[in-house]
Motif scaffolding. Structure first.
Motif, PDB file in Angstrom:
ATOM      1  N   ILE A 176      62.727  39.130 -10.607  1.00  0.00           N
ATOM      2  CA  ILE A 176      63.886  39.676  -9.885  1.00  0.00           C
ATOM      3  C   ILE A 176      63.622  41.154  -9.654  1.00  0.00           C
ATOM      4  CG2 ILE A 176      66.381  40.067  -9.944  1.00  0.00           C
ATOM      5  CD1 ILE A 176      66.530  37.840 -12.049  1.00  0.00           C
ATOM      6  N   GLU A 177      63.812  41.582  -8.441  1.00  0.00           N
ATOM      7  CA  GLU A 177      63.635  43.013  -8.222  1.00  0.00           C
ATOM      8  C   GLU A 177      64.586  43.526  -7.166  1.00  0.00           C
ATOM      9  OE1 GLU A 177      60.146  44.529  -6.480  1.00  0.00           O
ATOM     10  OE2 GLU A 177      59.672  42.671  -5.473  1.00  0.00           O
ATOM     11  N   LYS A 178      64.934  44.760  -7.366  1.00  0.00           N
ATOM     12  CA  LYS A 178      65.833  45.402  -6.416  1.00  0.00           C
ATOM     13  C   LYS A 178      65.243  46.751  -6.017  1.00  0.00           C
ATOM     14  CE  LYS A 178      69.092  46.214  -3.787  1.00  0.00           C
ATOM     15  NZ  LYS A 178      69.031  45.447  -2.516  1.00  0.00           N
ATOM     16  N   THR A 179      65.144  46.956  -4.734  1.00  0.00           N
ATOM     17  CA  THR A 179      64.645  48.222  -4.218  1.00  0.00           C
ATOM     18  C   THR A 179      65.780  48.974  -3.552  1.00  0.00           C
ATOM     19  OG1 THR A 179      62.452  47.297  -3.832  1.00  0.00           O
ATOM     20  CG2 THR A 179      63.008  49.304  -2.643  1.00  0.00           C
ATOM     21  N   LEU A 180      65.991  50.169  -4.012  1.00  0.00           N
ATOM     22  CA  LEU A 180      66.884  51.096  -3.334  1.00  0.00           C
ATOM     23  C   LEU A 180      66.031  52.332  -3.125  1.00  0.00           C
ATOM     24  CD1 LEU A 180      69.680  51.729  -2.274  1.00  0.00           C
ATOM     25  CD2 LEU A 180      70.283  52.582  -4.528  1.00  0.00           C
ATOM     26  N   GLN A 181      65.444  52.372  -1.975  1.00  0.00           N
ATOM     27  CA  GLN A 181      64.341  53.302  -1.772  1.00  0.00           C
ATOM     28  C   GLN A 181      64.740  54.752  -2.063  1.00  0.00           C
ATOM     29  OE1 GLN A 181      62.893  52.390   2.126  1.00  0.00           O
ATOM     30  NE2 GLN A 181      62.792  50.230   1.647  1.00  0.00           N
ATOM     31  N   PRO A 182      63.864  55.457  -2.718  1.00  0.00           N
ATOM     32  CA  PRO A 182      62.481  55.112  -3.062  1.00  0.00           C
ATOM     33  C   PRO A 182      62.332  54.470  -4.447  1.00  0.00           C
ATOM     34  CG  PRO A 182      62.843  57.420  -3.504  1.00  0.00           C
ATOM     35  CD  PRO A 182      64.157  56.887  -3.009  1.00  0.00           C
ATOM     36  N   TRP A 183      63.416  53.986  -5.040  1.00  0.00           N
ATOM     37  CA  TRP A 183      63.332  53.405  -6.375  1.00  0.00           C
ATOM     38  C   TRP A 183      63.198  51.893  -6.296  1.00  0.00           C
ATOM     39  CZ3 TRP A 183      62.857  56.476 -10.550  1.00  0.00           C
ATOM     40  CH2 TRP A 183      63.227  57.823 -10.414  1.00  0.00           C
ATOM     41  N   ASN A 184      62.609  51.342  -7.342  1.00  0.00           N
ATOM     42  CA  ASN A 184      62.498  49.887  -7.462  1.00  0.00           C
ATOM     43  C   ASN A 184      62.612  49.514  -8.927  1.00  0.00           C
ATOM     44  OD1 ASN A 184      60.574  47.544  -8.287  1.00  0.00           O
ATOM     45  ND2 ASN A 184      61.106  47.103  -6.170  1.00  0.00           N
ATOM     46  N   LEU A 185      63.460  48.537  -9.192  1.00  0.00           N
ATOM     47  CA  LEU A 185      63.599  48.033 -10.553  1.00  0.00           C
ATOM     48  C   LEU A 185      63.266  46.556 -10.541  1.00  0.00           C
ATOM     49  CD1 LEU A 185      64.570  48.530 -13.509  1.00  0.00           C
ATOM     50  CD2 LEU A 185      66.829  47.785 -12.751  1.00  0.00           C
ATOM     51  N   SER A 186      62.416  46.125 -11.436  1.00  0.00           N
ATOM     52  CA  SER A 186      62.075  44.704 -11.447  1.00  0.00           C
ATOM     53  C   SER A 186      62.056  44.158 -12.866  1.00  0.00           C
ATOM     54  CB  SER A 186      60.716  44.467 -10.784  1.00  0.00           C
ATOM     55  OG  SER A 186      59.688  45.008 -11.567  1.00  0.00           O
ATOM     56  N   VAL A 187      62.356  42.891 -12.949  1.00  0.00           N
ATOM     57  CA  VAL A 187      62.335  42.180 -14.233  1.00  0.00           C
ATOM     58  C   VAL A 187      61.533  40.901 -14.031  1.00  0.00           C
ATOM     59  CG1 VAL A 187      63.709  41.027 -15.991  1.00  0.00           C
ATOM     60  CG2 VAL A 187      64.606  43.074 -14.872  1.00  0.00           C
ATOM     61  N   LEU A 188      60.576  40.710 -14.886  1.00  0.00           N
ATOM     62  CA  LEU A 188      59.768  39.486 -14.832  1.00  0.00           C
ATOM     63  C   LEU A 188      59.933  38.740 -16.142  1.00  0.00           C
ATOM     64  CD1 LEU A 188      57.525  37.653 -13.621  1.00  0.00           C
ATOM     65  CD2 LEU A 188      55.864  39.162 -14.720  1.00  0.00           C
ATOM     66  N   LEU A 189      60.371  37.500 -16.072  1.00  0.00           N
ATOM     67  CA  LEU A 189      60.539  36.680 -17.263  1.00  0.00           C
ATOM     68  C   LEU A 189      59.661  35.437 -17.144  1.00  0.00           C
ATOM     69  CD1 LEU A 189      64.441  36.842 -17.470  1.00  0.00           C
ATOM     70  CD2 LEU A 189      62.816  38.198 -18.805  1.00  0.00           C
ATOM     71  N   SER A 190      59.026  35.075 -18.240  1.00  0.00           N
ATOM     72  CA  SER A 190      58.164  33.882 -18.221  1.00  0.00           C
ATOM     73  C   SER A 190      58.342  33.096 -19.496  1.00  0.00           C
ATOM     74  CB  SER A 190      56.687  34.277 -18.105  1.00  0.00           C
ATOM     75  OG  SER A 190      56.443  34.932 -16.901  1.00  0.00           O
ATOM     76  N   TYR A 191      58.292  31.791 -19.335  1.00  0.00           N
ATOM     77  CA  TYR A 191      58.279  30.908 -20.511  1.00  0.00           C
ATOM     78  C   TYR A 191      57.112  29.944 -20.325  1.00  0.00           C
ATOM     79  CZ  TYR A 191      59.808  28.032 -24.381  1.00  0.00           C
ATOM     80  OH  TYR A 191      59.859  27.374 -25.582  1.00  0.00           O
ATOM     81  N   GLY A 192      56.214  29.946 -21.287  1.00  0.00           N
ATOM     82  CA  GLY A 192      55.009  29.128 -21.143  1.00  0.00           C
ATOM     83  C   GLY A 192      54.882  28.090 -22.234  1.00  0.00           C
ATOM     84  N   ASP A 202      54.852  27.898 -27.969  1.00  0.00           N
ATOM     85  CA  ASP A 202      55.440  28.313 -26.694  1.00  0.00           C
ATOM     86  C   ASP A 202      55.428  29.834 -26.594  1.00  0.00           C
ATOM     87  OD1 ASP A 202      55.821  25.670 -26.385  1.00  0.00           O
ATOM     88  OD2 ASP A 202      58.011  25.722 -26.440  1.00  0.00           O
ATOM     89  N   ARG A 203      55.330  30.302 -25.381  1.00  0.00           N
ATOM     90  CA  ARG A 203      55.163  31.747 -25.156  1.00  0.00           C
ATOM     91  C   ARG A 203      56.317  32.274 -24.306  1.00  0.00           C
ATOM     92  NH1 ARG A 203      50.178  35.350 -23.244  1.00  0.00           N
ATOM     93  NH2 ARG A 203      49.277  34.523 -25.110  1.00  0.00           N
ATOM     94  N   ILE A 204      56.920  33.346 -24.779  1.00  0.00           N
ATOM     95  CA  ILE A 204      58.003  33.996 -24.043  1.00  0.00           C
ATOM     96  C   ILE A 204      57.565  35.416 -23.735  1.00  0.00           C
ATOM     97  CG2 ILE A 204      60.417  34.749 -24.146  1.00  0.00           C
ATOM     98  CD1 ILE A 204      60.655  32.664 -26.521  1.00  0.00           C
ATOM     99  N   SER A 205      57.746  35.832 -22.507  1.00  0.00           N
ATOM    100  CA  SER A 205      57.416  37.221 -22.204  1.00  0.00           C
ATOM    101  C   SER A 205      58.389  37.781 -21.177  1.00  0.00           C
ATOM    102  CB  SER A 205      55.982  37.350 -21.694  1.00  0.00           C
ATOM    103  OG  SER A 205      55.855  36.770 -20.421  1.00  0.00           O
ATOM    104  N   GLY A 206      58.586  39.060 -21.270  1.00  0.00           N
ATOM    105  CA  GLY A 206      59.465  39.742 -20.326  1.00  0.00           C
ATOM    106  C   GLY A 206      58.957  41.140 -20.053  1.00  0.00           C
ATOM    107  N   THR A 207      59.028  41.545 -18.804  1.00  0.00           N
ATOM    108  CA  THR A 207      58.604  42.891 -18.421  1.00  0.00           C
ATOM    109  C   THR A 207      59.681  43.528 -17.556  1.00  0.00           C
ATOM    110  OG1 THR A 207      56.256  42.297 -18.450  1.00  0.00           O
ATOM    111  CG2 THR A 207      56.861  44.250 -17.180  1.00  0.00           C
ATOM    112  N   VAL A 208      60.053  44.736 -17.927  1.00  0.00           N
ATOM    113  CA  VAL A 208      60.972  45.518 -17.107  1.00  0.00           C
ATOM    114  C   VAL A 208      60.196  46.693 -16.550  1.00  0.00           C
ATOM    115  CG1 VAL A 208      63.093  46.863 -17.076  1.00  0.00           C
ATOM    116  CG2 VAL A 208      62.916  44.878 -18.567  1.00  0.00           C
ATOM    117  N   SER A 209      60.323  46.912 -15.260  1.00  0.00           N
ATOM    118  CA  SER A 209      59.519  47.944 -14.626  1.00  0.00           C
ATOM    119  C   SER A 209      60.370  48.779 -13.674  1.00  0.00           C
ATOM    120  CB  SER A 209      58.367  47.276 -13.858  1.00  0.00           C
ATOM    121  OG  SER A 209      57.589  48.234 -13.207  1.00  0.00           O
ATOM    122  N   LEU A 210      60.183  50.074 -13.751  1.00  0.00           N
ATOM    123  CA  LEU A 210      60.885  50.985 -12.851  1.00  0.00           C
ATOM    124  C   LEU A 210      59.847  51.783 -12.069  1.00  0.00           C
ATOM    125  CD1 LEU A 210      63.627  52.255 -11.980  1.00  0.00           C
ATOM    126  CD2 LEU A 210      63.251  53.980 -13.761  1.00  0.00           C
TER     127      LEU A 210
END
Lengths: 329, 180
Positions: free
Chosen positions: A190-206, A230-238
Motif C-alpha cells: 500500500i502506498e500513498k504519494t502526496l508529492q514530493p512525499w511517498n509513504l508505503s507499507v509492504l506486508l508479506s506472509y510466507g 511461516d514467515r511474517i515481514s513488514g516494511t514501512v518506507s518514507l
C-alpha cells in the motif's frame, strides 16, 4: 490538463513510484551459515511495458543475536560476507496485472583465523505476480476524497529453491547458496504519494512447503520431512523526491524500517523449538532517475542495530546495494 | 510478442538451470551399509582417533575422552547463531540428563587455542559442561566428515552411533538413551 502536461505529470508519477516504492529493501534470509537469495520488489511503472533490473549486494556480517536476543560478536579475526548479483525482469500484462522474476547469483566469502572458504552458485529465485485493484493519482495537493486513495498492489510470490542448499551434494555449510525449500508468499503493498512525499507499507506472509530430506551437507541420513516456519515481514518506507533543476531529473531519498519473523521449523510435523528467528533493520536509499525515467540508478544500505533486542537467533549484517534499472516502453 | 517470449524463456531458464536436487527432492533412504570394524565417520564404524588441545591446553584424545564415560558427544561449532542455539539447547535439555556422557564442542575455525578460548568466552560457553576442543589442523573435521552443526555420538566401545546435523536434538537424546 493538456496532453503535454499530462505526459510530464505521468512521467513524474512514474519516476516517484519507481524511485520510492520499488526500491524498498525486503528482508532476506541470506547468511553464510543460513543460505542465500535476494527477493526484492520489482514492479513495472505505469508508463512502461517491462523493466530490467540488475543490482549487486554486498552483505557484511557482524555478529549475531542469540535466541534470547543478546548480541554476540563473531569469532576474533573473522571476516564473513556474501555478495549477490541479482538479475530481475518484470513484465506488465495490462494496466493492473504484472509479473516479475529475480534470479540471484551468490558468492560466499568466509574467513576465520583458522579457515577460509570462497564458494559461489545460483541463489534461490523468486517469481511474483502483482495485481493493482486501486490506483493512486499521486496529487500535489489533496483537493478531493479521491486524492486520498492510495495505490494497492496485492499478489503472491513463489521462492524457488534454485540455490545449492544444505540438502544437496555439498561438502560443508560454506557451500550453501539457498535454503532448499519452496515458499509461497502473499504480499500487500500500500502506498500513498502526496508529492514530493511517498509513504508505503509492504506486508508479506510466507509459507514454506514441506519437503523430504535424505541428505545433510552431502551425507545421506535417515529420511525425514522438514519445513521452515511461516514467515511474517513488514516494511514501512518514507520517501522524498527532489527535482534537480528544471529538466525533470529526480533524486529520491527513502528511509525504511523492516521487521522479519520466521516461526520455528517443523521436522516430521513437530516444532524445532529454537529454530525461528527475528530481525529488525533500518534502511536508506537514494535513487536517481533521468527526465525520461527510462534509466534509474540507486544505492541503498540496510542496517541492523548490533545491540541486544534487535533480533533473535539470526546474524546481524549490513547490506550495501547498487543497482541500475531500465524501463521498456 | 517479444517481451512475452522473453518472459517465458526466463521462467524456463530458472526452472531448468537449477543446480541441486531441491526442485524435486527425494525422500529415499540412500544410506549405504558400512563394514563394522572399519575406521571411518559412518554410523557403525570405529571412530577415528584424534589428538587435539582443549582451551585449557590439555591434550584430549579419543581414548582419554572415552575413559570412564558411557560415551561422548562431539558437536562441531563455528560460533554461529545456529551453533549457539544448538549448544544452548543441549545445555538446557540434554546434558543434565546424561551425567555419564562427555560433551565436547569442537571449534574448527580458530587458528589457535587462545582464539578458541576467546570465541567460547564471547559466546558464553566458558564454565559450562562443554569441553571446548581446538581442532587447529582440522583433524577432527575431516576425520568425522563434519561441518557446522554436525553431532557425533561415540559409544564407550569406540563405535559411532550417530553422525548428522543436530536438528532439534531429539535424535541425540534417543541415541544417548540407547547407549549400553
Amino acid at each position: 490538463m493538456k496532453i503535454g502536461n499530462k505526459l510530464v505529470y505521468s512521467i513524474i508519477v512514474a519516476a516517484l513510484i519507481m524511485g520510492a516504492a520499488l526500491y524498498q529493501a525486503r528482508p532476506v534470509y541470506a547468511g553464510s551459515c543460513c543460505g542465500g537469495g535476494s527477493p526484492a520488489n520489482l514492479l513495472v511503472p505505469k508508463y512502461a511495458r517491462a523493466v530490467f533490473d540488475i543490482s549487486f549486494d554486498m552483505e557484511l556480517y557482524d555478529g549475531f543475536w542469540d535466541q534470547d536476543g543478546k548480541h554476540i560478536p563473531d569469532p576474533p579475526d573473522s571476516d564473513l560476507s556474501q555478495y549477490r548479483l541479482n538479475l530481475g525482469f518484470a513484465y506488465r500484462f495490462n494496466r493492473r496485472l504484472q509479473a516479475s522474476i529475480i534470479i540471484p547469483y551468490v558468492w560466499n566469502s568466509n574467513k576465520y583465523s583458522g579457515l577460509s572458504s570462497h564458494t559461489s552458485g545460483l541463489g534461490d529465485s523468486s517469481l511474483s505476480l502483482w495485481y493493482e485493484p486501486l490506483e493512486d493519482a499521486s496529487p500535489w495537493r489533496i483537493k478531493t476524497l479521491k486524492d486520498m486513495v492510495p495505490s494497492v498492489n496485492i499478489g503472491p510470490s513463489l521462492l524457488i529453491p534454485t540455490g545449492i542448499s544444505p540438502y544437496d551434494d555439498v561438502e560443508n555449510s560454506f557451500d550453501v547458496c539457498g535454503r532448499g525449500f519452496y515458499r509461497i508468499d502473499g504480499n500487500l503493498l500500500i502506498e500513498k504519494t502526496l508529492q514530493p512525499w511517498n509513504l508505503s507499507v509492504l506486508l508479506s506472509y510466507g509459507k514454506y512447503l514441506e519437503r523430504p530430506v535424505n541428505r545433510e551437507y552431502g551425507k545421506y541420513v535417515e529420511p525425514y520431512d522438514k519445513a521452515p516456519g511461516d514467515r511474517i515481514s513488514g516494511t514501512v518506507s518514507l520517501s522524498y523526491a527532489y527535482y534537480i533543476g528544471s529538466g525533470g531529473d529526480t533524486l529520491t531519498g527513502s528511509l525504511s524500517y523492516t521487521y522479519l519473523h520466521e516461526k520455528d521449523a517443523k521436522i516430521n510435523g513437530t516444532d524445532m523449538a529454537f529454530s525461528g528467528f527475528k530481525k529488525k533493520s533500518l534502511g536508506g536509499s537514494i535513487v536517481y532517475s533521468g527526465t525520461d525515467s527510462d534509466w534509474s540508478f540507486r544505492g541503498s544500505w540496510s542496517h541492523t542495530i548490533k545491540r541486544d533486542g534487535w533480533g533473535e537467533n539470526f546474524p546481524s549484517t549490513d547490506i550495501f546495494t547498487v543497482g541500475v534499472r531500465y524501463a521498456f516502453r | 510478442m517479444l517481451f512475452a517470449r522473453k518472459w517465458y524463456l526466463l521462467v524456463l531458464l530458472v526452472l531448468f538451470t537449477a543446480c541441486g536436487n531441491n526442485l524435486s527432492p527425494s525422500g529415499d533412504d540412500k544410506r549405504e551399509p558400512v563394514d563394522p570394524g572399519t575406521i571411518g565417520p559412518g554410523v557403525g564404524q570405529n571412530a577415528p582417533d584424534f589428538s587435539v588441545s582443549d582451551i585449557d591446553g590439555n591434550t584430549v584424545t579419543l581414548s582419554s575422552a572415552l575413559s570412564s564415560k558411557k560415551g561422548i558427544v562431539l558437536y562441531f561449532t563455528m560460533w554461529c547463531p545456529v551453533c549457539d542455539a544448538h549448544m544452548s539447547h543441549m545445555l538446557d535439555n540434554t546434558i543434565p540428563s546424561f551425567p555419564d556422557i562427555g560433551f565436547y564442542a569442537v571449534d574448527y575455525v580458530s587458528s589457535s587455542v587462545s582464539g578458541a578460548r576467546s570465541s567460547a568466552a564471547s559466546s558464553g560457553f566458558i564454565g559450562t559442561p562443554f569441553t571446548i576442543l581446538a581442532d587447529l589442523d582440522h583433524e577432527m573435521l575431516q576425520g568425522y566428515d563434519a561441518t557446522m552443526g554436525t553431532t557425533v555420538v561415540i559409544g564407550s566401545d569406540g563405535v559411532i552411533r550417530m553422525n548428522e546435523d543436530y536438528k532439534d536434538g531429539s535424535k541425540l537424546k534417543d541415541v544417548l538413551s540407547g547407549l549400553p
